[in-house]
Motif scaffolding. Sequence first.
Motif, PDB file in Angstrom:
ATOM      1  N   HIS A 225       0.717  -1.129   0.084  1.00  0.00           N
ATOM      2  CA  HIS A 225       0.204  -0.089   0.021  1.00  0.00           C
ATOM      3  C   HIS A 225       0.859   1.355  -0.072  1.00  0.00           C
ATOM      4  O   HIS A 225       0.610   2.157  -0.803  1.00  0.00           O
ATOM      5  CB  HIS A 225      -0.761  -0.068   1.295  1.00  0.00           C
ATOM      6  CG  HIS A 225      -2.200  -0.893   1.092  1.00  0.00           C
ATOM      7  ND1 HIS A 225      -3.448  -0.175   0.908  1.00  0.00           N
ATOM      8  CD2 HIS A 225      -2.397  -1.965   1.039  1.00  0.00           C
ATOM      9  CE1 HIS A 225      -4.383  -1.070   0.860  1.00  0.00           C
ATOM     10  NE2 HIS A 225      -3.626  -2.264   0.969  1.00  0.00           N
ATOM     11  N   GLN A 226       1.846   1.204   0.837  1.00  0.00           N
ATOM     12  CA  GLN A 226       2.586   2.571   1.014  1.00  0.00           C
ATOM     13  C   GLN A 226       3.424   2.826  -0.261  1.00  0.00           C
ATOM     14  O   GLN A 226       3.637   4.001  -0.688  1.00  0.00           O
ATOM     15  CB  GLN A 226       3.701   2.412   2.278  1.00  0.00           C
ATOM     16  CG  GLN A 226       4.157   3.520   2.541  1.00  0.00           C
ATOM     17  CD  GLN A 226       5.330   4.238   1.690  1.00  0.00           C
ATOM     18  OE1 GLN A 226       6.019   3.158   1.040  1.00  0.00           O
ATOM     19  NE2 GLN A 226       5.812   5.403   1.476  1.00  0.00           N
ATOM     20  N   SER A 227       3.751   1.940  -0.876  1.00  0.00           N
ATOM     21  CA  SER A 227       4.547   2.058  -2.065  1.00  0.00           C
ATOM     22  C   SER A 227       3.642   2.515  -3.293  1.00  0.00           C
ATOM     23  O   SER A 227       3.934   3.386  -4.098  1.00  0.00           O
ATOM     24  CB  SER A 227       5.440   0.730  -2.483  1.00  0.00           C
ATOM     25  OG  SER A 227       6.179   0.973  -3.552  1.00  0.00           O
ATOM     26  N   VAL A 228       2.647   1.716  -3.400  1.00  0.00           N
ATOM     27  CA  VAL A 228       1.662   2.202  -4.455  1.00  0.00           C
ATOM     28  C   VAL A 228       1.130   3.727  -4.436  1.00  0.00           C
ATOM     29  O   VAL A 228       1.232   4.555  -5.316  1.00  0.00           O
ATOM     30  CB  VAL A 228       0.525   1.138  -4.401  1.00  0.00           C
ATOM     31  CG1 VAL A 228      -0.573   1.628  -5.254  1.00  0.00           C
ATOM     32  CG2 VAL A 228       0.897  -0.155  -5.067  1.00  0.00           C
ATOM     33  N   ILE A 229       0.831   4.100  -3.191  1.00  0.00           N
ATOM     34  CA  ILE A 229       0.359   5.517  -2.642  1.00  0.00           C
ATOM     35  C   ILE A 229       1.582   6.476  -3.089  1.00  0.00           C
ATOM     36  O   ILE A 229       1.057   7.515  -3.881  1.00  0.00           O
ATOM     37  CB  ILE A 229      -0.180   5.619  -1.522  1.00  0.00           C
ATOM     38  CG1 ILE A 229      -1.504   4.776  -1.214  1.00  0.00           C
ATOM     39  CG2 ILE A 229      -0.896   6.992  -1.249  1.00  0.00           C
ATOM     40  CD1 ILE A 229      -2.482   4.590  -2.186  1.00  0.00           C
ATOM     41  N   ALA A 230       2.690   6.157  -2.621  1.00  0.00           N
ATOM     42  CA  ALA A 230       4.005   7.090  -2.784  1.00  0.00           C
ATOM     43  C   ALA A 230       3.881   7.143  -4.144  1.00  0.00           C
ATOM     44  O   ALA A 230       4.715   8.324  -4.712  1.00  0.00           O
ATOM     45  CB  ALA A 230       4.919   6.396  -2.142  1.00  0.00           C
ATOM     46  N   GLN A 231       3.699   6.489  -5.094  1.00  0.00           N
ATOM     47  CA  GLN A 231       4.000   6.596  -6.641  1.00  0.00           C
ATOM     48  C   GLN A 231       2.459   6.945  -7.298  1.00  0.00           C
ATOM     49  O   GLN A 231       2.701   6.800  -8.521  1.00  0.00           O
ATOM     50  CB  GLN A 231       4.384   5.251  -7.194  1.00  0.00           C
ATOM     51  CG  GLN A 231       5.755   4.507  -6.587  1.00  0.00           C
ATOM     52  CD  GLN A 231       6.071   3.284  -6.944  1.00  0.00           C
ATOM     53  OE1 GLN A 231       6.935   3.070  -8.167  1.00  0.00           O
ATOM     54  NE2 GLN A 231       5.768   2.131  -6.227  1.00  0.00           N
ATOM     55  N   ASN A 232       1.742   7.585  -6.646  1.00  0.00           N
ATOM     56  CA  ASN A 232       0.698   8.153  -7.378  1.00  0.00           C
ATOM     57  C   ASN A 232      -0.199   7.339  -7.760  1.00  0.00           C
ATOM     58  O   ASN A 232      -1.095   7.428  -8.700  1.00  0.00           O
ATOM     59  CB  ASN A 232       0.934   9.129  -8.311  1.00  0.00           C
ATOM     60  CG  ASN A 232      -0.352   9.985  -8.480  1.00  0.00           C
ATOM     61  OD1 ASN A 232      -1.054  10.229  -7.497  1.00  0.00           O
ATOM     62  ND2 ASN A 232      -0.272  10.664  -9.426  1.00  0.00           N
ATOM     63  N   GLY A 233      -0.278   5.928  -7.111  1.00  0.00           N
ATOM     64  CA  GLY A 233      -1.380   4.895  -7.625  1.00  0.00           C
ATOM     65  C   GLY A 233      -2.566   5.282  -6.624  1.00  0.00           C
ATOM     66  O   GLY A 233      -2.566   6.008  -5.941  1.00  0.00           O
ATOM     67  N   ASP A 234      -3.590   4.547  -7.112  1.00  0.00           N
ATOM     68  CA  ASP A 234      -5.102   4.995  -6.577  1.00  0.00           C
ATOM     69  C   ASP A 234      -5.448   4.038  -5.322  1.00  0.00           C
ATOM     70  O   ASP A 234      -5.302   4.824  -4.200  1.00  0.00           O
ATOM     71  CB  ASP A 234      -6.353   4.735  -7.455  1.00  0.00           C
ATOM     72  CG  ASP A 234      -6.222   5.762  -8.328  1.00  0.00           C
ATOM     73  OD1 ASP A 234      -5.287   6.595  -8.365  1.00  0.00           O
ATOM     74  OD2 ASP A 234      -7.221   5.838  -9.114  1.00  0.00           O
ATOM     75  N   TYR A 235      -5.395   2.898  -5.280  1.00  0.00           N
ATOM     76  CA  TYR A 235      -5.905   2.033  -4.210  1.00  0.00           C
ATOM     77  C   TYR A 235      -5.699   0.535  -4.618  1.00  0.00           C
ATOM     78  O   TYR A 235      -5.594   0.208  -5.618  1.00  0.00           O
ATOM     79  CB  TYR A 235      -7.173   2.337  -3.696  1.00  0.00           C
ATOM     80  CG  TYR A 235      -8.396   2.293  -4.621  1.00  0.00           C
ATOM     81  CD1 TYR A 235      -8.902   1.011  -4.996  1.00  0.00           C
ATOM     82  CD2 TYR A 235      -8.494   3.223  -5.544  1.00  0.00           C
ATOM     83  CE1 TYR A 235      -9.983   0.845  -5.964  1.00  0.00           C
ATOM     84  CE2 TYR A 235      -9.602   3.154  -6.385  1.00  0.00           C
ATOM     85  CZ  TYR A 235     -10.345   1.822  -6.616  1.00  0.00           C
ATOM     86  OH  TYR A 235     -11.125   1.834  -7.732  1.00  0.00           O
ATOM     87  N   VAL A 236      -5.921  -0.192  -3.474  1.00  0.00           N
ATOM     88  CA  VAL A 236      -5.688  -1.751  -3.684  1.00  0.00           C
ATOM     89  C   VAL A 236      -7.147  -2.344  -3.207  1.00  0.00           C
ATOM     90  O   VAL A 236      -7.810  -1.827  -2.451  1.00  0.00           O
ATOM     91  CB  VAL A 236      -4.756  -2.409  -2.617  1.00  0.00           C
ATOM     92  CG1 VAL A 236      -4.709  -3.999  -2.772  1.00  0.00           C
ATOM     93  CG2 VAL A 236      -3.508  -1.849  -2.839  1.00  0.00           C
TER      94      VAL A 236
END
Length: 418
Positions: A225-236
Amino acid sequence: MAELDWHAERADLADLTLLDRVPEDEGIDLVAVRGYRLGRVRAEMRKRDIAAVLLSDPVNIRYATGARNMQVFSQRNAPSRYLLLTQDRSILFEFTGCAHLADGLETVDEVRAARTASFVAAGPDIAAREKAWAGEMADLVTSLVGKGATLGIERLNAGSAIALRDAGMRIVDAQEPVEMARAIKSAEEMKCVNASLRATEIGVAKLRAAIRPGMTEAELWSVLHQSVIAQNGDYVETRLLNAGERTNPWFQETSDNVIGANELIALDTDVVGCHGYYSDFSRTFHSGPGRPSATQRELYKVAYEQVHHNMGILRPGMTFREYADSAWDIPEQYYTNRYYLSAHGCGMTGEYPYLYHHGDFPDAGYDGVIEPGMTLCVESYIGAEGGTEGVKLEQQVLITETGVELLSRFPFEDDLLR
């Protein structure tokens, strides 16, 4: 069909530092992406003589226009924002105070304030609210496309849909044209898909490196989660990380279960990442510190065989029935716990088509054609009924004019394949 060297692919990617990506929008013509997607929806509407569609699923609104706003909230509180789309007009009805979010989108001709017709918003006056909302919408649609035209809808609450019908609208389901539009990706759109995958692979690499016996499933899952959000992804989109006995059967949600020594850890990413595109691949890891057992390696190798057999038979022009008939035969001891699909479409979420196992095709399957431009996720879950552990593997691929292009590049586990 183009040949795929799976072992060479794994060898090339053994070093996780190779999983790099450019910034999420570098080299992507997002205006072209949005224009292609909007054109796809309108083309599918024309095929079915649908004069207008009213979209309230936030994923479909984003597909058609690029407009993004509180995606998860909007899914749960539909219709709090919605899009009216005709062949020559695009009117976004945006949530209160959010009109500015569509600024600069060439796909949106006009932004109006949404009038939420739901019980939460209207309380005991819901029927009157729905009737007023439907009357206004029917008048607008008629002014744009004429009286008696067909309107496609999706994800409206029942009262609003009934009120639209009572207001004189000819209603059809908009799911078919939108799903068929989304199924075929452009070359520019594929850059968004790949950006999402590269970001998710970075997150999975961090998750893999963080594995330690004694941490909980939730603690480990939070790394992704942390990595996805930090890279401007949306959600899991799901909670599918499990360890040890909780890997069998599949579909047990991530919990505070403590990961033990030498256990399998199964993950399905289900990441709605960069540009809103779904990054959907599955991997199974070993917690250490010892080597995987013979049983763990056997489960992994069987799952690996299933995924790669089914990837190998995919080709453009193949029908869904032909795929089911040629797909890998699941051994009897694993059949009861099989994954519910053999493969599925993938774009901004999981989407059309669903490709079923041979044994499930008579009851659940439907026919169609695998086409170039489709992105598919090929699935495997291998775990014996009553067994102590299971393995989840999945690869995301693009159907090309000549065969298959592998999209998900995260390496498999050599220690589990030996």
